[in-house]
Motif scaffolding. Structure first.
Motif, PDB file in Angstrom:
ATOM      1  N   MET A 127       0.823  -1.213   0.000  1.00 37.40           N
ATOM      2  CA  MET A 127       0.000   0.000   0.000  1.00 37.40           C
ATOM      3  C   MET A 127       0.857   1.264   0.000  1.00 37.40           C
ATOM      4  SD  MET A 127      -3.243  -0.948   2.501  1.00 37.40           S
ATOM      5  CE  MET A 127      -2.224  -1.464   3.896  1.00 37.40           C
ATOM      6  N   THR A 128       1.965   1.230   0.730  1.00 38.11           N
ATOM      7  CA  THR A 128       2.816   2.424   0.844  1.00 38.11           C
ATOM      8  C   THR A 128       3.591   2.708  -0.432  1.00 38.11           C
ATOM      9  OG1 THR A 128       3.080   1.977   3.219  1.00 38.11           O
ATOM     10  CG2 THR A 128       4.629   3.518   2.203  1.00 38.11           C
ATOM     11  N   LEU A 129       4.184   1.667  -1.025  1.00 44.72           N
ATOM     12  CA  LEU A 129       5.027   1.841  -2.212  1.00 44.72           C
ATOM     13  C   LEU A 129       4.247   1.735  -3.517  1.00 44.72           C
ATOM     14  CD1 LEU A 129       8.222  -0.189  -1.191  1.00 44.72           C
ATOM     15  CD2 LEU A 129       7.776   2.254  -0.939  1.00 44.72           C
ATOM     16  N   GLY A 130       2.990   1.339  -3.435  1.00 47.14           N
ATOM     17  CA  GLY A 130       2.202   1.188  -4.661  1.00 47.14           C
ATOM     18  C   GLY A 130       2.726   0.064  -5.531  1.00 47.14           C
ATOM     19  N   CYS A 131       2.886  -1.120  -4.945  1.00 47.49           N
ATOM     20  CA  CYS A 131       3.422  -2.265  -5.669  1.00 47.49           C
ATOM     21  C   CYS A 131       2.593  -3.501  -5.348  1.00 47.49           C
ATOM     22  CB  CYS A 131       4.886  -2.505  -5.316  1.00 47.49           C
ATOM     23  SG  CYS A 131       5.186  -2.711  -3.526  1.00 47.49           S
ATOM     24  N   CYS A 132       2.867  -4.591  -6.058  1.00 47.31           N
ATOM     25  CA  CYS A 132       2.087  -5.808  -5.862  1.00 47.31           C
ATOM     26  C   CYS A 132       2.938  -7.020  -6.216  1.00 47.31           C
ATOM     27  CB  CYS A 132       0.822  -5.779  -6.721  1.00 47.31           C
ATOM     28  SG  CYS A 132      -0.289  -7.174  -6.447  1.00 47.31           S
ATOM     29  N   GLY A 133       3.062  -7.952  -5.276  1.00 44.68           N
ATOM     30  CA  GLY A 133       3.879  -9.126  -5.517  1.00 44.68           C
ATOM     31  C   GLY A 133       5.356  -8.833  -5.360  1.00 44.68           C
ATOM     32  N   ALA A 134       6.175  -9.805  -5.747  1.00 41.09           N
ATOM     33  CA  ALA A 134       7.623  -9.622  -5.632  1.00 41.09           C
ATOM     34  C   ALA A 134       8.179  -8.888  -6.842  1.00 41.09           C
ATOM     35  CB  ALA A 134       8.307 -10.976  -5.469  1.00 41.09           C
ATOM     36  N   ASN A 135       7.931  -9.431  -8.041  1.00 44.33           N
ATOM     37  CA  ASN A 135       8.418  -8.811  -9.280  1.00 44.33           C
ATOM     38  C   ASN A 135       7.300  -8.222 -10.134  1.00 44.33           C
ATOM     39  OD1 ASN A 135      11.428  -9.509  -9.276  1.00 44.33           O
ATOM     40  ND2 ASN A 135      10.505 -11.514  -8.909  1.00 44.33           N
ATOM     41  N   LYS A 136       6.080  -8.779 -10.003  1.00 43.70           N
ATOM     42  CA  LYS A 136       4.901  -8.250 -10.692  1.00 43.70           C
ATOM     43  C   LYS A 136       3.647  -8.831 -10.041  1.00 43.70           C
ATOM     44  CE  LYS A 136       5.594 -11.730 -14.309  1.00 43.70           C
ATOM     45  NZ  LYS A 136       5.756 -11.955 -15.754  1.00 43.70           N
TER      46      LYS A 136
END
Length: 251
Positions: free
Chosen positions: A148-157
């Motif tokens: 949620m903080t970094l705006g990412c999902c999963g490890a690589n995608k």
């Protein structure tokens, strides 16, 4: 006994060195306060990031807090030794600064040399967190916070969730959603529907990109702080020598 004129020339030099060394000690003390504050902030705010990369709670914040407190004490000791004009205290202060310099130099070089191993550790940590993600795992809160903080999902995608036990039952976690109001349980179980609703970049990719982008700055600041200790070492040794010589000349 040396001539009065020579003693008069020595006193301004001692006064000048004392002024510079006190100023340096105050700056050194301030760096200790900053390290202490960063350690406390890291313990409070970065617990999620740190716990994800370690099986148990990491001691890194406590190391910063301890180092900061130690520097604060010796920074005050440096001011006291300078005002007191004690040669042995100044030599002890110079020895401490030498140890700090060597420790920072070794830490900086080690961090630069083993940066690829650090990336490997982070990659493994993110991959394990995704693979074993569940609501009862203590690390799931850490991964949710990071996503949620970094705006990412999963490890690589975001498709890294495919094949995990959690995905088979619940789909992609809601912490991957750009906006939770548009994420439905059905869309989170379909990668095609989820593609427009969740973050697509992986968290390891985001973190490693940030690290590489700021590596030069981090290295420069680290070595700059380390070589800053050389100034204090030089001033403490010079002042100790001037005071000792002045004492002998007055005998």
């Amino acid at each position: 006994m040396s001539p009065p004129s020579r003693r008069l020339q020595t006193k301004p030099a001692i006064t000048c060195l004392k002024t510079f060394l006190i100023s340096y000690s105050l700056i050194f003390w301030a760096t200790g306060v900053i390290l202490l504050a960063v350690g406390v902030w890291g313990k409070v705010s970065l617990e999620a990031y740190l716990s994800l990369a370690a099986d148990q709670s990491t001691n890194a914040p406590y190391v910063l807090i301890g180092t900061g407190a130690f520097i604060i004490i010796f920074g005050l000791f440096g001011c006291f030794a300078t005002c007191r004009g004690s040669p042995w205290m100044l030599k002890l202060y110079a020895m401490f600064l030498t140890l700090v310099f060597l420790a920072e130099l070794v830490a900086g070089i080690s961090g630069f040399i083993f940066r690829h191993e650090l990336k490997h550790i982070l990659d493994k940590a993110f991959t394990n967190a995704v693979t074993h993600y569940n609501t009862t795992d203590s690390q799931h809160n850490a991964l949710d916070t990071i996503q949620m903080t970094l705006g990412c999902c999963g490890a690589n995608k975001y498709t890294d969730w495919n094949g995990t036990a959690y995905f088979k039952e619940n789909g992609i976690p809601t912490s991957c959603c750009k906006d939770k109001s548009i994420c439905t349980p059905e869309s989170l179980k379909d990668f095609q529907q989820a593609a427009t609703k969740v973050y697509q970049k992986g968290c390891f990719l985001v973190v490693s990109t940030i690290m590489e982008a700021n590596l030069g700055i981090i290295a420069g600041v680290s070595f700059g702080i380390a070589f800053f200790q050389l100034i204090g070492m030089f001033l403490a040794c010079c002042l100790s020598r001037y005071i000792t010589n002045n004492q002998y000349e007055m005998v």
